[in-house]
Scaffold this motif. Structure first.
Motif, PDB file in Angstrom:
ATOM      1  N   GLY A  57       0.832  -1.192   0.000  1.00 32.19           N
ATOM      2  CA  GLY A  57       0.000   0.000   0.000  1.00 32.19           C
ATOM      3  C   GLY A  57       0.864   1.239   0.000  1.00 32.19           C
ATOM      4  O   GLY A  57       2.063   1.184  -0.257  1.00 32.19           O
ATOM      5  N   TYR A  58       0.250   2.371   0.327  1.00 34.11           N
ATOM      6  CA  TYR A  58       0.947   3.643   0.207  1.00 34.11           C
ATOM      7  C   TYR A  58       1.130   4.344   1.542  1.00 34.11           C
ATOM      8  O   TYR A  58       1.456   5.513   1.581  1.00 34.11           O
ATOM      9  CB  TYR A  58       0.188   4.542  -0.768  1.00 34.11           C
ATOM     10  N   ASP A  59       0.938   3.640   2.629  1.00 30.89           N
ATOM     11  CA  ASP A  59       1.089   4.285   3.928  1.00 30.89           C
ATOM     12  C   ASP A  59       2.480   4.887   4.100  1.00 30.89           C
ATOM     13  O   ASP A  59       2.632   5.976   4.636  1.00 30.89           O
ATOM     14  CB  ASP A  59       0.813   3.286   5.050  1.00 30.89           C
ATOM     15  N   ALA A  60       3.513   4.166   3.659  1.00 34.21           N
ATOM     16  CA  ALA A  60       4.883   4.656   3.835  1.00 34.21           C
ATOM     17  C   ALA A  60       5.122   5.927   3.033  1.00 34.21           C
ATOM     18  O   ALA A  60       5.760   6.868   3.519  1.00 34.21           O
ATOM     19  CB  ALA A  60       5.879   3.574   3.422  1.00 34.21           C
ATOM     20  N   LEU A  61       4.612   5.971   1.817  1.00 31.59           N
ATOM     21  CA  LEU A  61       4.782   7.163   0.994  1.00 31.59           C
ATOM     22  C   LEU A  61       4.006   8.338   1.568  1.00 31.59           C
ATOM     23  O   LEU A  61       4.497   9.473   1.600  1.00 31.59           O
ATOM     24  CB  LEU A  61       4.325   6.896  -0.446  1.00 31.59           C
ATOM     25  N   ILE A  62       2.790   8.085   2.017  1.00 31.13           N
ATOM     26  CA  ILE A  62       1.974   9.155   2.596  1.00 31.13           C
ATOM     27  C   ILE A  62       2.627   9.686   3.868  1.00 31.13           C
ATOM     28  O   ILE A  62       2.619  10.893   4.133  1.00 31.13           O
ATOM     29  CB  ILE A  62       0.548   8.658   2.869  1.00 31.13           C
ATOM     30  N   THR A  63       3.217   8.798   4.653  1.00 28.75           N
ATOM     31  CA  THR A  63       3.924   9.222   5.866  1.00 28.75           C
ATOM     32  C   THR A  63       5.073  10.164   5.517  1.00 28.75           C
ATOM     33  O   THR A  63       5.260  11.210   6.162  1.00 28.75           O
ATOM     34  CB  THR A  63       4.461   8.005   6.635  1.00 28.75           C
ATOM     35  N   LYS A  64       5.829   9.813   4.482  1.00 27.01           N
ATOM     36  CA  LYS A  64       6.935  10.674   4.064  1.00 27.01           C
ATOM     37  C   LYS A  64       6.413  11.996   3.493  1.00 27.01           C
ATOM     38  O   LYS A  64       7.007  13.055   3.712  1.00 27.01           O
ATOM     39  CB  LYS A  64       7.791   9.948   3.022  1.00 27.01           C
ATOM     40  N   PHE A  65       5.306  11.934   2.767  1.00 28.72           N
ATOM     41  CA  PHE A  65       4.713  13.148   2.210  1.00 28.72           C
ATOM     42  C   PHE A  65       4.207  14.057   3.339  1.00 28.72           C
ATOM     43  O   PHE A  65       4.453  15.264   3.334  1.00 28.72           O
ATOM     44  CB  PHE A  65       3.568  12.776   1.268  1.00 28.72           C
ATOM     45  N   ASN A  66       3.510  13.483   4.306  1.00 29.44           N
ATOM     46  CA  ASN A  66       3.008  14.267   5.437  1.00 29.44           C
ATOM     47  C   ASN A  66       4.149  14.899   6.234  1.00 29.44           C
ATOM     48  O   ASN A  66       4.004  16.005   6.773  1.00 29.44           O
ATOM     49  CB  ASN A  66       2.169  13.390   6.369  1.00 29.44           C
ATOM     50  N   ALA A  67       5.280  14.206   6.294  1.00 25.09           N
ATOM     51  CA  ALA A  67       6.433  14.696   7.053  1.00 25.09           C
ATOM     52  C   ALA A  67       7.268  15.693   6.263  1.00 25.09           C
ATOM     53  O   ALA A  67       8.257  16.229   6.792  1.00 25.09           O
ATOM     54  CB  ALA A  67       7.302  13.523   7.491  1.00 25.09           C
ATOM     55  N   GLY A  68       6.909  15.952   5.005  1.00 26.86           N
ATOM     56  CA  GLY A  68       7.649  16.914   4.199  1.00 26.86           C
ATOM     57  C   GLY A  68       8.939  16.372   3.622  1.00 26.86           C
ATOM     58  O   GLY A  68       9.800  17.147   3.181  1.00 26.86           O
TER      59      GLY A  68
END
Length: 423
Positions: free
Chosen positions: A255-266
């Motif tokens: 899934g994309y949880d890891a990418l979204i986490t990095k996106f949310n963290a800037g």
């Protein structure tokens, strides 16, 4: 294409929809309610409002819902025993497997189109590939999810990057990555974006291959994913790695949880997001959706998963079952289903495109996920779909993780797939 014979000893006789079975007669002389058993991989709370509304309008029909964990295995086991439920949920690839096994009844599409209140033609055209087998409809579309891209508006503004209405071309996407990388220290990012190698490798490369002009099947129904166009798609994605615009392709969880986490963290300025994971995007980040990158000639593609619902071959009350399915997939039924659904779903009807993203602020432009259905799709779905997925994943892994030669690896993959496709 020849059908693959699935070893299922179906003892139930197939009762065609519209065969003249009388619903009231099927109730029996006692006048008892018709009970329709429905098995699904989804939870009942998603459908409860629709079921209750239908039962209120149709007090002679009762829906008995069962959530099943190991869904595909259970359905095929029940098919072998001749003990199928009346209603069966069908996700991507399942319709074809079950139809080939004789576990589903065909829908009379001419009759559905003749019902002006049902508005069959309001379904997105993309639904047909998911709901049909050998040219016949065995399920009707219910919901689904696709992929899109999101970007950090503040970061793009700082770099003077404007997002085209139709999405970046490949050249423009590369230029945007280059500009973002030149400002990485100022922005605080590690990379402009990350391309994740999903557990289903098809999902990662399908858009790029399609946009490059590659087709999964040749005209003779052999595998076409060893073409020059497919090689070009791999070479383009690899060039993004070589230029340092994305890290080496890796698996970052399912899934994309890891990418979204990095996106949310800037840590990255943009990323590809699955609709079903998009609720994890944080509102304290000024983000917005954008169309998937498109080829320089304008060709655009994305991956779509679609859910449907069908009537089992052993259903003794097919007219009652079709009545419920028509209600569930009607404008009225889908509105009840989608309006308060906390999990974003693609609205399979064009007229209801806004309902699936109603939980998002309009500033996020999430409607693009719905309009993406104009170009979203998947590989040709056949009864050997799962085996094809496995083979593709193995060979794509060789390219990304073992630095295998692209062309020769794809040639070997095509040879393997042609064995399945010829069955």
């Amino acid at each position: 294409m020849k059908k693959k014979v699935i070893a299922l000893a179906l003892t139930a006789c197939m009762v065609p929809v519209g065969s003249g079975v009388d619903v009231m007669a099927a109730k029996g002389d006692s006048g008892d309610k018709i009970t329709l058993n429905w098995q699904s991989y989804d939870s009942y709370d998603k459908y409860q409002k629709v079921v209750e509304a239908f039962e209120k309008e149709n007090p002679d029909i009762e829906i008995n819902f069962e959530e099943v964990s190991d869904y595909a295995t259970k359905i095929l086991t029940e098919a072998t025993a001749g003990d199928l439920p009346d209603l069966i949920n069908c996700n991507t690839g399942t319709t074809q497997i079950l139809a080939n096994a004789g576990a589903l009844q065909k829908f009379d599409v001419d009759a559905l189109k003749a019902d002006t209140e049902y508005k069959f033609d309001d379904f997105w055209d993309a639904a047909e590939n998911y709901c049909t087998y050998d040219g016949d409809w065995y399920s009707l579309p219910l919901d689904g999810g696709n992929y899109g891209w999101v970007y950090n508006v503040d970061m793009f503004d700082k770099c003077g990057i404007e997002v085209p209405e139709d999405g970046f071309t490949w050249d423009e996407f590369t230029d945007a990555c280059k500009t973002l990388m030149e400002h990485k220290d100022e922005l605080g990012i590690e990379y402009p974006t990350i391309i994740n190698d999903l557990s289903s490798a098809i999902d990662t490369m399908y858009p790029w291959i399609t946009e490059a002009g590659g087709s999964y099947l040749n005209d003779d129904e052999t595998c076409g994913w060893n073409s020059d166009e497919t090689v070009a798609a791999f070479e383009y994605v690899k060039s993004l790695v070589d230029e340092g615009y994305v890290p080496a392709i890796e698996k970052l969880g399912d899934g994309y949880d890891a990418l979204i986490t990095k996106f949310n963290a800037g840590q990255i300025a943009m990323c590809r997001v699955a609709l079903w994971n998009s609720t994890y995007l944080q509102d304290d980040v000024n983000w917005k959706a954008m169309n998937a990158p498109r080829a320089n000639d304008g060709t655009q593609a994305e991956v779509l998963f679609l859910n449907g619902i069908g009537i089992s071959s052993s259903c003794e009350n097919p007219e009652a079952a079709e009545k419920f399915i028509k209600y569930l997939t009607s404008e009225e039924g889908l509105a009840l289903y989608l309006e308060d659904n906390t999990s974003p779903q693609i609205a399979v009807r064009k007229s209801q495109a806004d309902l699936s993203v109603s939980m998002f602020d309009e500033n996020h432009d999430m409607k693009l996920f719905n309009t993406g259905l104009k170009y979203a799709g998947y590989i040709d779905l056949t009864e050997t779909f799962a085996d094809q997925q496995t083979i593709i994943g193995q060979y794509f892994d060789e390219i990304w993780h073992n630095d295998a030669d692209i062309k020769s690896t794809l040639d070997s993959m095509a040879d393997q797939l042609n064995g399945l496709l010829a069955q």
